[in-house]
Design a protein around this motif. Structure first.
Motif, PDB file in Angstrom:
ATOM      1  N   PRO A   4      -0.939  -5.720  -6.301  1.00  0.00           N
ATOM      2  CA  PRO A   4       0.100  -4.722  -5.996  1.00  0.00           C
ATOM      3  C   PRO A   4      -0.313  -3.713  -4.935  1.00  0.00           C
ATOM      4  N   HIS A   5      -1.587  -3.343  -4.906  1.00  0.00           N
ATOM      5  CA  HIS A   5      -2.042  -2.357  -3.919  1.00  0.00           C
ATOM      6  C   HIS A   5      -2.034  -2.962  -2.510  1.00  0.00           C
ATOM      7  N   GLU A   6      -2.516  -4.197  -2.406  1.00  0.00           N
ATOM      8  CA  GLU A   6      -2.513  -4.859  -1.104  1.00  0.00           C
ATOM      9  C   GLU A   6      -1.085  -5.106  -0.633  1.00  0.00           C
ATOM     10  N   LEU A   7      -0.236  -5.493  -1.582  1.00  0.00           N
ATOM     11  CA  LEU A   7       1.170  -5.740  -1.246  1.00  0.00           C
ATOM     12  C   LEU A   7       1.831  -4.448  -0.765  1.00  0.00           C
ATOM     13  N   ASP A   8       1.536  -3.368  -1.456  1.00  0.00           N
ATOM     14  CA  ASP A   8       2.101  -2.076  -1.085  1.00  0.00           C
ATOM     15  C   ASP A   8       1.627  -1.654   0.304  1.00  0.00           C
ATOM     16  N   ASN A   9       0.316  -1.792   0.564  1.00  0.00           N
ATOM     17  CA  ASN A   9      -0.224  -1.421   1.870  1.00  0.00           C
ATOM     18  C   ASN A   9       0.407  -2.236   2.983  1.00  0.00           C
ATOM     19  N   LEU A  10       0.624  -3.525   2.724  1.00  0.00           N
ATOM     20  CA  LEU A  10       1.191  -4.403   3.746  1.00  0.00           C
ATOM     21  C   LEU A  10       2.663  -4.103   3.995  1.00  0.00           C
ATOM     22  N   LEU A  11       3.465  -4.108   2.945  1.00  0.00           N
ATOM     23  CA  LEU A  11       4.914  -3.998   3.112  1.00  0.00           C
ATOM     24  C   LEU A  11       5.372  -2.566   3.342  1.00  0.00           C
ATOM     25  N   ASN A  12       4.647  -1.606   2.812  1.00  0.00           N
ATOM     26  CA  ASN A  12       5.048  -0.217   2.970  1.00  0.00           C
ATOM     27  C   ASN A  12       4.746   0.292   4.380  1.00  0.00           C
TER      28      ASN A  12
END
Length: 226
Positions: free
Chosen positions: A25-33
């Protein structure tokens, strides 16, 4: 009610690791956000949603808030709720969505399960997931029957359709744990075609798009595996 599928964009998740059987979730957040073009989410909703009452699923609270602010910047009434939103405020937001006072109600996981809002007839996914269960839980919020509603619209910006297939597909099930030899079952890209004119997604390789009637491209373009 039956879904109508659209996939206007698919995120590049190469390099995002797996944690607890789902994208980190953290990597996903960093990428998409940081890099996901939220403007595309707004534009596709304006084009495809038919202005229907919409639930949107984001990657994180900050991601959801950014999306809501972008909708508002385009003069589209939108609200965000999360775990810190008081229950009575959540209920008020749902009432406003049903009444048409707001068009978009964005969240991360508040409205995944145990939620019955028949007025919702559009789902926007901006949260990629490897979980088939989570995918159908989120999409399922649009399936509730309501008066004068024969279908719902699923706008997928997360690549979940390719990853899991159509929610109405029959699935093999087991009463006990899934056999190891079957564990890759849901990971195989389904035979889906994306219309390059309207971004509708449908099974098979029909000569014409069932949504807009456009000729299917000679190359039979399919959604690229993720």
């Amino acid at each position: 009610v039956a879904p109508r599928y659209y996939a206007p964009s698919i995120p590049d998740l190469v390099g995002v690791s797996t944690k607890n059987d789902d994208f980190d979730p953290h990597e996903l957040d960093n990428l998409l956000n940081q890099s996901n073009p939220i403007g595309d989410v707004v534009k596709s909703w304006q084009t495809l949603s038919e202005q229907r009452p919409t639930l949107l699923f984001a990657v994180s609270v900050s991601h959801s808030q950014r999306i809501v602010n972008t909708f508002r910047a385009h003069n589209i009434a939108a609200e965000h709720v999360d775990a810190d939103t008081p229950e009575h405020v959540r209920a008020e937001m749902v009432e406003k969505l049903v009444a048409g006072e707001i068009k978009i109600l964005s969240n991360v996981g508040i409205f995944c399960t145990g939620v019955d809002i028949p007025a919702v007839s559009c789902i926007v996914m901006v949260r990629p997931t490897k979980s088939y269960t989570l995918f159908i839980q989120q999409a399922g919020r649009g399936t509730r029957p309501a008066e004068n509603t024969n279908d719902f619209i699923l706008i997928d910006h997360a690549g979940n359709l390719l990853r899991h297939g159509c929610i109405m597909d029959e699935r093999e099930g087991w009463l006990n744990a899934m056999p190891k030899k079957k564990q890759k079952l849901f990971e195989k890209p389904p035979n889906l075609t994306q219309c390059l004119s309207c971004f509708a997604v449908y099974a098979g390789n029909a000569e014409k798009c069932p949504a807009c009637g456009a000729e299917n491209q000679k190359k039979k373009d399919k959604l690229a595996p993720i």
